[in-house]
Design a protein around this motif. Structure first.
Motif, PDB file in Angstrom:
ATOM      1  N   THR A 196      46.302  91.674  42.089  1.00 57.13           N
ATOM      2  CA  THR A 196      45.495  90.480  42.289  1.00 57.13           C
ATOM      3  C   THR A 196      45.945  89.388  41.318  1.00 57.13           C
ATOM      4  N   LYS A 197      45.529  88.174  41.620  1.00 52.38           N
ATOM      5  CA  LYS A 197      45.881  87.049  40.757  1.00 52.38           C
ATOM      6  C   LYS A 197      45.331  87.253  39.356  1.00 52.38           C
ATOM      7  N   ALA A 198      44.086  87.763  39.268  1.00 55.02           N
ATOM      8  CA  ALA A 198      43.479  88.009  37.963  1.00 55.02           C
ATOM      9  C   ALA A 198      44.242  89.077  37.188  1.00 55.02           C
ATOM     10  N   ALA A 199      44.741  90.088  37.897  1.00 50.83           N
ATOM     11  CA  ALA A 199      45.511  91.146  37.233  1.00 50.83           C
ATOM     12  C   ALA A 199      46.811  90.590  36.666  1.00 50.83           C
ATOM     13  N   LYS A 200      47.459  89.720  37.439  1.00 51.54           N
ATOM     14  CA  LYS A 200      48.721  89.117  36.973  1.00 51.54           C
ATOM     15  C   LYS A 200      48.488  88.244  35.750  1.00 51.54           C
ATOM     16  N   GLU A 201      47.396  87.489  35.761  1.00 52.06           N
ATOM     17  CA  GLU A 201      47.097  86.628  34.617  1.00 52.06           C
ATOM     18  C   GLU A 201      46.782  87.453  33.373  1.00 52.06           C
ATOM     19  N   ALA A 202      46.000  88.522  33.556  1.00 50.58           N
ATOM     20  CA  ALA A 202      45.661  89.383  32.424  1.00 50.58           C
ATOM     21  C   ALA A 202      46.905  90.084  31.880  1.00 50.58           C
ATOM     22  N   ALA A 203      47.766  90.561  32.771  1.00 57.39           N
ATOM     23  CA  ALA A 203      48.986  91.250  32.348  1.00 57.39           C
ATOM     24  C   ALA A 203      49.913  90.309  31.596  1.00 57.39           C
ATOM     25  N   ASP A 204      49.955  89.056  32.034  1.00 63.54           N
ATOM     26  CA  ASP A 204      50.809  88.071  31.363  1.00 63.54           C
ATOM     27  C   ASP A 204      50.319  87.820  29.930  1.00 63.54           C
ATOM     28  N   ARG A 205      49.001  87.739  29.761  1.00 57.22           N
ATOM     29  CA  ARG A 205      48.448  87.505  28.426  1.00 57.22           C
ATOM     30  C   ARG A 205      48.627  88.721  27.518  1.00 57.22           C
ATOM     31  N   LEU A 206      48.522  89.919  28.107  1.00 60.32           N
ATOM     32  CA  LEU A 206      48.570  91.150  27.307  1.00 60.32           C
ATOM     33  C   LEU A 206      49.968  91.746  27.228  1.00 60.32           C
ATOM     34  N   ASN A 207      50.955  91.065  27.820  1.00 61.65           N
ATOM     35  CA  ASN A 207      52.351  91.522  27.794  1.00 61.65           C
ATOM     36  C   ASN A 207      52.508  92.906  28.433  1.00 61.65           C
ATOM     37  N   ILE A 208      51.861  93.081  29.593  1.00 60.03           N
ATOM     38  CA  ILE A 208      51.966  94.333  30.353  1.00 60.03           C
ATOM     39  C   ILE A 208      52.834  94.078  31.584  1.00 60.03           C
ATOM     40  N   LYS A 209      53.799  94.906  31.805  1.00 56.52           N
ATOM     41  CA  LYS A 209      54.740  94.737  32.909  1.00 56.52           C
ATOM     42  C   LYS A 209      54.149  95.284  34.208  1.00 56.52           C
ATOM     43  N   LEU A 210      54.241  94.506  35.289  1.00 54.73           N
ATOM     44  CA  LEU A 210      53.715  94.913  36.593  1.00 54.73           C
ATOM     45  C   LEU A 210      54.869  95.132  37.564  1.00 54.73           C
ATOM     46  N   ILE A 211      54.843  96.289  38.241  1.00 55.96           N
ATOM     47  CA  ILE A 211      55.876  96.621  39.238  1.00 55.96           C
ATOM     48  C   ILE A 211      55.158  96.849  40.556  1.00 55.96           C
ATOM     49  N   ASN A 212      55.353  95.938  41.519  1.00 51.02           N
ATOM     50  CA  ASN A 212      54.644  96.044  42.802  1.00 51.02           C
ATOM     51  C   ASN A 212      55.421  96.887  43.804  1.00 51.02           C
ATOM     52  N   GLY A 213      54.890  96.993  45.023  1.00 54.81           N
ATOM     53  CA  GLY A 213      55.486  97.866  46.025  1.00 54.81           C
ATOM     54  C   GLY A 213      56.890  97.492  46.433  1.00 54.81           C
ATOM     55  N   LEU A 214      57.166  96.193  46.572  1.00 52.57           N
ATOM     56  CA  LEU A 214      58.509  95.748  46.967  1.00 52.57           C
ATOM     57  C   LEU A 214      59.538  96.100  45.901  1.00 52.57           C
ATOM     58  N   SER A 215      59.197  95.832  44.656  1.00 49.59           N
ATOM     59  CA  SER A 215      60.104  96.164  43.558  1.00 49.59           C
ATOM     60  C   SER A 215      60.298  97.668  43.449  1.00 49.59           C
ATOM     61  N   LEU A 216      59.216  98.416  43.693  1.00 47.11           N
ATOM     62  CA  LEU A 216      59.300  99.878  43.642  1.00 47.11           C
ATOM     63  C   LEU A 216      60.236 100.412  44.724  1.00 47.11           C
ATOM     64  N   ASP A 217      60.143  99.867  45.930  1.00 52.36           N
ATOM     65  CA  ASP A 217      61.020 100.315  47.022  1.00 52.36           C
ATOM     66  C   ASP A 217      62.491 100.142  46.657  1.00 52.36           C
ATOM     67  N   ASP A 218      62.840  99.002  46.041  1.00 51.14           N
ATOM     68  CA  ASP A 218      64.231  98.767  45.647  1.00 51.14           C
ATOM     69  C   ASP A 218      64.691  99.791  44.620  1.00 51.14           C
ATOM     70  N   ARG A 219      63.832 100.109  43.689  1.00 51.82           N
ATOM     71  CA  ARG A 219      64.197 101.077  42.647  1.00 51.82           C
ATOM     72  C   ARG A 219      64.381 102.476  43.225  1.00 51.82           C
ATOM     73  N   LEU A 220      63.508 102.842  44.165  1.00 48.50           N
ATOM     74  CA  LEU A 220      63.590 104.176  44.749  1.00 48.50           C
ATOM     75  C   LEU A 220      64.807 104.326  45.652  1.00 48.50           C
ATOM     76  N   LYS A 221      65.214 103.222  46.274  1.00 45.69           N
ATOM     77  CA  LYS A 221      66.438 103.281  47.097  1.00 45.69           C
ATOM     78  C   LYS A 221      67.630 103.670  46.232  1.00 45.69           C
ATOM     79  N   ARG A 222      67.706 103.104  45.033  1.00 44.13           N
ATOM     80  CA  ARG A 222      68.808 103.444  44.136  1.00 44.13           C
ATOM     81  C   ARG A 222      68.731 104.891  43.677  1.00 44.13           C
ATOM     82  N   LEU A 223      67.482 105.366  43.455  1.00 44.82           N
ATOM     83  CA  LEU A 223      67.288 106.769  43.070  1.00 44.82           C
ATOM     84  C   LEU A 223      67.748 107.713  44.175  1.00 44.82           C
ATOM     85  N   ARG A 224      67.412 107.408  45.417  1.00 45.93           N
ATOM     86  CA  ARG A 224      67.760 108.274  46.543  1.00 45.93           C
ATOM     87  C   ARG A 224      69.249 108.307  46.823  1.00 45.93           C
TER      88      ARG A 224
END
Length: 225
Positions: A196-224
């Motif tokens: 959510t937008k609020a989650a992205k804003e909170a993560a940006d302030r707290l320096n927490i990295k967010l990996i969504n489904g699209l980014s995850l799919d790309d990473r798993l393709k390389r793993l496979r």
């Protein structure tokens, strides 16, 4: 309810008594020369008959109620027994699910995995990336499923969310606390959905990295591969 039946019986007794009195008095006055004792006999007889009919009505209503209650109780017991039998049959008919192997987890559609298998998939992914991985999970994990330790030596807290709905800022805030509890330097959230937008804003302030489904799919393709 018993009072209601009693009241109905009394009401019926009054009606019957009145009818008998009216009918009896009509007969008494239509026949000349009847003894006065007949008059009192009609009154007393009407009262007695009214009480008899009222009492019979009350007893009948109570018996009917008891019969209905017994029938309902028997029906509930029978239904519960049938449900228990069906449940037992269904349980015995279930085939135990086989635990997926690592290879099966890697090849599977990530959105069909259980939450535990998804955590295992991410564990395999980060091992492949060169991290030393510790599984946490379970109660009291403080929103931390994996703890990664790289070559630099610092630890990273990872939360895995195999969700269909977007991850909210409450998860971000809890992971911030979990990161501190487990003594981690960084924190990441991996999800099969989005944030959510609020989650992205909170993560940006707290320096927490967010990996969504699209980014995850790309990473798993390389793993496979």
């Amino acid at each position: 309810m018993a009072k209601t039946y009693y009241a109905e019986g009394r009401q019926l007794a009054y009606v019957v008594r009145g009818l008998f009195i009216l009918g009896g008095l009509g007969i008494y006055f239509s026949i000349p020369g009847l003894h006065w004792g007949v008059f009192f006999g009609i009154l007393i007889g009407s009262i007695i008959l009214g009480e008899i009919f009222g009492g019979m009505w009350t007893r009948k209503r109570r018996r009917d109620k008891k019969s209905r209650k017994t029938a309902r109780t028997s029906g509930v017991r029978k239904s519960s027994s049938n449900k228990a039998k069906v449940s037992a049959h269904s349980s015995s008919a279930k085939i135990p699910l086989k635990k997926l192997t690592d290879a099966q987890i890697i090849k599977a559609d990530v959105r069909t995995l259980s939450g535990t298998d998804f955590e295992r998939l991410m564990e395999l992914y980060y091992i492949d990336q060169g991290y030393n991985v510790q599984r946490v999970g379970g109660s009291g994990d403080h929103e931390v499923d994996l703890i990664l330790k790289g070559k630099e030596g610092y630890k990273i807290a990872v939360q895995c969310k195999r969700w269909k709905q977007d991850v909210g800022n409450d998860i971000v805030l809890r992971l911030k606390a979990g990161k501190q509890v487990h003594g981690c330097y960084d924190a990441w959230i991996v999800t099969t959905s989005n944030f959510t937008k609020a989650a992205k804003e909170a993560a940006d302030r707290l320096n927490i990295k967010l990996i969504n489904g699209l980014s995850l799919d790309d990473r798993l393709k390389r793993l496979r591969k």
